[in-house]
Design a protein around this motif. Structure first.
Motif, mmCIF file in Angstrom:
data_model
loop_
_atom_site.group_PDB
_atom_site.id
_atom_site.type_symbol
_atom_site.label_atom_id
_atom_site.label_comp_id
_atom_site.label_asym_id
_atom_site.label_seq_id
_atom_site.Cartn_x
_atom_site.Cartn_y
_atom_site.Cartn_z
ATOM 1 N N GLY A 3 36.394 25.672 16.544
ATOM 2 C CA GLY A 3 35.339 25.164 17.422
ATOM 3 C C GLY A 3 34.132 26.075 17.581
ATOM 4 O O GLY A 3 33.293 25.823 18.451
ATOM 5 N N ALA A 4 34.031 27.117 16.751
ATOM 6 C CA ALA A 4 32.998 28.118 17.004
ATOM 7 C C ALA A 4 31.772 27.969 16.106
ATOM 8 O O ALA A 4 30.654 28.226 16.534
ATOM 9 C CB ALA A 4 33.590 29.506 16.815
ATOM 10 N N ASN A 5 31.992 27.562 14.870
ATOM 11 C CA ASN A 5 30.920 27.578 13.868
ATOM 12 C C ASN A 5 30.807 26.203 13.217
ATOM 13 O O ASN A 5 31.449 25.262 13.651
ATOM 14 C CB ASN A 5 31.251 28.634 12.801
ATOM 15 N N LEU A 6 30.027 26.124 12.145
ATOM 16 C CA LEU A 6 30.035 24.898 11.351
ATOM 17 C C LEU A 6 30.724 25.177 10.031
ATOM 18 O O LEU A 6 30.384 26.144 9.338
ATOM 19 C CB LEU A 6 28.613 24.408 11.058
ATOM 20 N N TYR A 7 31.704 24.361 9.714
ATOM 21 C CA TYR A 7 32.340 24.384 8.392
ATOM 22 C C TYR A 7 32.164 22.976 7.875
ATOM 23 O O TYR A 7 32.791 22.044 8.398
ATOM 24 C CB TYR A 7 33.839 24.704 8.486
ATOM 25 N N LEU A 8 31.276 22.824 6.908
ATOM 26 C CA LEU A 8 31.053 21.467 6.424
ATOM 27 C C LEU A 8 30.856 21.449 4.925
ATOM 28 O O LEU A 8 30.381 22.414 4.331
ATOM 29 C CB LEU A 8 29.880 20.807 7.158
ATOM 30 N N SER A 9 31.262 20.346 4.329
ATOM 31 C CA SER A 9 31.087 20.184 2.887
ATOM 32 C C SER A 9 30.536 18.803 2.605
ATOM 33 O O SER A 9 30.851 17.834 3.306
ATOM 34 C CB SER A 9 32.420 20.325 2.148
ATOM 35 N N LEU A 10 29.699 18.746 1.575
ATOM 36 C CA LEU A 10 29.136 17.471 1.127
ATOM 37 C C LEU A 10 29.558 17.235 -0.309
ATOM 38 O O LEU A 10 29.507 18.156 -1.129
ATOM 39 C CB LEU A 10 27.603 17.525 1.119
ATOM 40 N N LEU A 11 29.944 16.009 -0.574
ATOM 41 C CA LEU A 11 30.201 15.620 -1.966
ATOM 42 C C LEU A 11 29.062 14.712 -2.388
ATOM 43 O O LEU A 11 28.770 13.717 -1.715
ATOM 44 C CB LEU A 11 31.536 14.873 -2.063
ATOM 45 N N TYR A 12 28.413 15.094 -3.468
ATOM 46 C CA TYR A 12 27.239 14.361 -3.914
ATOM 47 C C TYR A 12 27.338 14.185 -5.417
ATOM 48 O O TYR A 12 27.695 15.128 -6.129
ATOM 49 C CB TYR A 12 25.986 15.178 -3.552
ATOM 50 N N GLN A 13 27.037 12.976 -5.891
ATOM 51 C CA GLN A 13 27.080 12.733 -7.343
ATOM 52 C C GLN A 13 25.663 12.915 -7.848
ATOM 53 O O GLN A 13 24.787 12.121 -7.533
ATOM 54 C CB GLN A 13 27.550 11.313 -7.645
ATOM 55 N N ILE A 14 25.450 13.971 -8.593
ATOM 56 C CA ILE A 14 24.102 14.247 -9.063
ATOM 57 C C ILE A 14 23.967 13.617 -10.451
ATOM 58 O O ILE A 14 24.796 13.836 -11.332
ATOM 59 C CB ILE A 14 23.789 15.760 -8.995
ATOM 60 N N LYS A 15 22.923 12.771 -10.611
ATOM 61 C CA LYS A 15 22.868 11.951 -11.836
ATOM 62 C C LYS A 15 22.408 12.777 -13.026
ATOM 63 O O LYS A 15 23.141 13.066 -13.934
ATOM 64 C CB LYS A 15 21.946 10.750 -11.608
ATOM 65 N N GLN A 16 21.169 13.169 -12.985
ATOM 66 C CA GLN A 16 20.625 13.892 -14.122
ATOM 67 C C GLN A 16 19.679 14.940 -13.581
ATOM 68 O O GLN A 16 18.480 14.708 -13.463
ATOM 69 C CB GLN A 16 19.878 12.910 -15.032
ATOM 70 N N PRO A 17 20.185 16.083 -13.173
ATOM 71 C CA PRO A 17 19.296 17.060 -12.566
ATOM 72 C C PRO A 17 18.177 17.457 -13.517
ATOM 73 O O PRO A 17 18.413 17.641 -14.704
ATOM 74 C CB PRO A 17 20.199 18.244 -12.261
ATOM 75 N N ALA A 18 16.983 17.561 -12.984
ATOM 76 C CA ALA A 18 15.817 17.821 -13.823
ATOM 77 C C ALA A 18 15.971 19.111 -14.640
ATOM 78 O O ALA A 18 15.574 19.162 -15.786
ATOM 79 C CB ALA A 18 14.575 17.883 -12.951
ATOM 80 N N GLN A 19 16.533 20.140 -14.055
ATOM 81 C CA GLN A 19 16.603 21.414 -14.793
ATOM 82 C C GLN A 19 17.977 22.058 -14.686
ATOM 83 O O GLN A 19 18.099 23.247 -14.429
ATOM 84 C CB GLN A 19 15.556 22.386 -14.244
ATOM 85 N N GLY A 20 19.011 21.257 -14.844
ATOM 86 C CA GLY A 20 20.344 21.837 -14.734
ATOM 87 C C GLY A 20 20.657 22.144 -13.278
ATOM 88 O O GLY A 20 19.827 21.938 -12.396
ATOM 89 N N LEU A 21 21.847 22.650 -13.069
ATOM 90 C CA LEU A 21 22.274 22.836 -11.677
ATOM 91 C C LEU A 21 22.114 24.267 -11.175
ATOM 92 O O LEU A 21 22.444 24.570 -10.046
ATOM 93 C CB LEU A 21 23.729 22.397 -11.538
#
Ligand code: BTN
Length: 322
Positions: A129-147
């Motif tokens: 309850g003290a901090n933020l622990y968060l994760s996002l899952l995102y499907q990246i299609k075609q990144p312009a310049q790699g990841l």
């Protein structure tokens, strides 16, 4: 049941075991067992007074899935939010989803992690309850310049959120640490499945320090700071989470289209090490030079004997020479 108990106790009034049992439709023994497990599992302090019952010393702003979900849906379609009282690791949870074939956009937040993960195999101290622990899952299609640059872009998104919500100016440390007065405020762990120059499922894990006790700080192997050390007002964790997630999702969309191009100068302005002598750890080797910022692919630029070298590996650590 533990969550329901915390909600009841969050008014910081005394509640008898009997009243809690009645309210939650369980036996008094069950209430007692769950209260004990809250104390043992999460180190939650509870006052107990015979004849009066139990109370929390101060309220805990619990993460509110509905609040976060509603706020995000106003701007982003098809984002699924999940919250947990305790989880092994929010990153691990989303990686398992990817392994099961999940293809949507997910946000997962937890009050507590039993095996929070940091970069380079470190653990991430995750008190309840003290901090933020968060994760996002995102499907990246075609990144312009790699990841390569994505983690830099994400650090910038969090910096924007912190500036907008709390008016604070942070420094960025390549590749993706967020510092305040030279101490670590936030860490980012990016985990990928797929092609680094093609479609990929990206799990972005964010650990943002909101309130760290001196005991917590002792467990962390580098100087750390929390938002509550910086601002006087009580930090509203739900609003903070919403702001951070919104900025991260927006930056991901931008990065997908144009890479780091438009973000480069904003990043450089906050570079904690620009034009300073640095040591860079490359596996077992250490090189020394002058930090010259980053390039449009997110590589670290280091001037060594008048020549600028580029470093891409996530294994590199950057330290100001003593
Ligand atoms: C770092 O070492 O700087 C990165 C730390 C990332 C920690 C976060 S907390 C939420 C998410 N889940 C994890 O297990 N790790 C990340």
């Amino acid at each position: 049941m533990q969550y329901a108990l915390l909600v009841q106790l969050n008014d910081c009034q005394f509640h008898s075991g009997e009243a809690l049992a009645k309210k939650l439709g369980v036996t008094r023994a069950a209430v007692w067992k769950h209260l004990k497990s809250l104390q043992a599992q999460f180190d939650i302090e509870l006052y107990a007074l015979s004849g009066k019952g139990y109370r929390l010393p101060e309220p805990i702003e619990l993460l509110d899935k509905t609040h976060i979900d509603t706020a995000l849906r106003k701007e982003f379609n098809d984002v699924y939010v999940e919250t947990f009282l305790s989880i092994e690791s929010t990153n691990q949870y989303l990686l398992s989803k990817v392994a099961q074939g999940e293809t949507g956009t997910f946000v997962v937040l937890a009050e507590h992690q039993t095996a929070g993960r940091g970069r380079r195999g470190r653990s991430w101290v995750s008190p309840f309850g003290a901090n933020l622990y968060l994760s996002l899952l995102y499907q990246i299609k075609q990144p312009a310049q790699g990841l390569m640059g994505l983690s830099l872009a994400i650090a910038l998104a969090i910096s924007r959120a912190l500036h907008e919500l709390m008016g604070i100016n942070v420094q960025l440390k390549w590749p993706n640490d967020i510092l305040y007065q030279g101490k670590k405020l936030c860490g980012i762990l990016l985990e990928l499945q797929g092609e680094s120059y093609g479609p990929a499922a990206v799990v972005v894990g964010i650990g943002l320090n909101v309130r760290l006790s001196s005991e917590d700080k002792k467990q962390i192997d580098q100087p750390s700071i929390a938002l509550q050390d910086i601002v006087a007002n009580k930090v509203a964790r739900n609003l903070l989470a919403i702001g951070v997630i919104k900025h991260v999702l927006s930056v991901m969309l931008e990065f997908e289209q144009v890479g780091l191009t438009r973000l480069l100068s904003e990043w450089q302005r906050q570079d904690a090490f620009l034009d300073r002598p640095v040591s860079v750890q490359l596996g077992n080797n250490v090189i020394e030079g002058i930090s010259r910022g980053i390039d449009e692919n997110g590589a670290l630029l280091v001037e060594i004997n008048g020549q600028v070298q580029r470093y891409y590996s996530g294994e590199i650590s950057l330290q100001v020479r003593q």
